[in-house]
Design an enzyme around this catalytic site. Structure first.
Site, PDB file in Angstrom:
ATOM      1  CE  LYS A 106      42.977  42.622  45.576  1.00  0.00           C
ATOM      2  NZ  LYS A 106      43.629  43.893  45.181  1.00  0.00           N
TER       3      LYS A 106
ATOM      4  N   GLY B 110      41.767  38.567  36.682  1.00  0.00           N
ATOM      5  CA  GLY B 110      42.780  38.427  35.634  1.00  0.00           C
ATOM      6  C   GLY B 110      44.081  39.149  35.882  1.00  0.00           C
TER       7      GLY B 110
ATOM      8  CG  HIS C  61      44.730  39.946  42.922  1.00  0.00           C
ATOM      9  ND1 HIS C  61      45.201  41.026  42.208  1.00  0.00           N
ATOM     10  CD2 HIS C  61      43.403  40.147  43.069  1.00  0.00           C
ATOM     11  CE1 HIS C  61      44.198  41.842  41.941  1.00  0.00           C
ATOM     12  NE2 HIS C  61      43.093  41.336  42.453  1.00  0.00           N
TER      13      HIS C  61
END
Length: 317
Positions: A188, A222, A225
């Protein structure tokens, strides 16, 4: 994923609600109970152990018949439930809002990661209750702010510059809903601050992704990140993102789907999410994931995507 009503129940005090976490024995009692169809959406009174979740959420819990649910008899379930209650009790939730709040679907793994950050003495969330509650409110969709690096779910930091932080997700080690596929690997990328980003910082990130993570697609759900996922899992992410987007639209929880920076996002994913926002069907949108896209002009002079085989990263092999 699970509804907030799987973790806690509301108790009316004056003009707002106080949220109380479930205990595992009450849940266990509900899972064995025979409940009339018309009462499936109501909180269940176990008589002995207190209030339990509505029986309609039975499939959210791990049982002998369902191994895909949460391990609710672990101490981690209690910690996550208490953390959710602390966050909800820090704000005012009125009668008109409570049903909408409790029906919200949240990421169980994200919340477990926040518990792990809270318990880490070296982490800023261990030292700041205010920041911790802010991170939880973002995670459960109760705040309009995006998840930045300080409020992120966490993991192992593998790259950072002035604008971005890239985390390797640690779901394999989780207690509540561990990922059982030992080949799972996902990242991430969070913004360090929610503000405009210089081209130099974007170029640094794109270079890192192309050099070290060229076996992965950069996508977004959305929420402000980036996610870096194996190409083989892209279709699965597409199904989840589309379903969530449609469910939110249906229930009135319309939030702006953030497409993020087109220079960073995988071209096909950008096309998929743009098509989804235009209201097209899942089949129409998903075709764009497997379509050969016309190569756009490289926005960064001197940054090549061409690599000789011996230069290609082995991350993800």
């Amino acid at each position: 994923m699970a509804e907030l009503a799987c973790f806690c129940y509301p108790h009316l005090e004056k003009d707002s609600y106080k949220f109380i976490p479930f205990n595992s024995l009450a849940i266990k009692c509900m899972l064995t109970a025979k409940v009339d169809k018309k009462d499936q959406d109501k909180f269940y009174n176990s008589i002995v152990y207190g209030i339990a979740p509505p029986p309609q959420f039975k499939k959210r819990y791990n049982t002998n018949d369902n191994s895909r649910g949460m391990n609710f008899e672990t101490s981690m379930f209690n910690k996550v439930a208490i953390l959710i209650c602390e966050a909800l009790n820090s704000i005012k939730v009125t009668q008109s809002d409570v049903a909408n709040v409790l029906s919200r679907v949240v990421s169980v793994r994200h919340l477990e990661n926040l518990v792990l950050r809270k318990e880490n003495h070296q982490d800023v969330l261990f030292h700041s209750k205010e920041l911790l509650l802010k991170a939880v409110l973002i995670a459960i969709g109760q705040s309009k702010e995006i998840e930045t690096t300080a409020t992120a779910e966490g993991g192992e930091i593998v790259f950072q510059n002035a604008a971005f932080t890239m985390w390797k997700l640690t779901y394999l080690d989780h207690k509540l809903m561990p990922i059982l596929d030992q080949n799972f690997i996902e990242y991430k990328i969070t913004l360090n601050e929610d503000k405009p980003i210089s081209d130099a910082c974007v170029k640094e990130l794109v270079a890192e992704l192309r050099w070290q993570y060229n076996r992965f697609a950069v996508i977004t759900h959305g929420k402000g990140h980036y996610r870096v996922v194996k190409y083989s899992s892209v279709a699965n992410h597409a199904d989840r993102v589309f379903a969530t987007y449609k469910n939110n639209a249906k229930s009135g929880n319309v939030t702006d789907f953030n497409l993020l920076d087109q220079r960073i996002i995988w071209q096909n994913w950008y096309a998929f999410t743009s098509s989804m926002k235009q209201g097209n069907t899942l089949d129409v949108c998903k075709k764009l994931l497997f379509q050969k896209m016309k190569q756009e002009k490289n926005p960064f002079k001197g940054l090549s995507t061409d690599r000789k085989m011996d230069e290609v990263s082995h991350v993800g092999i």
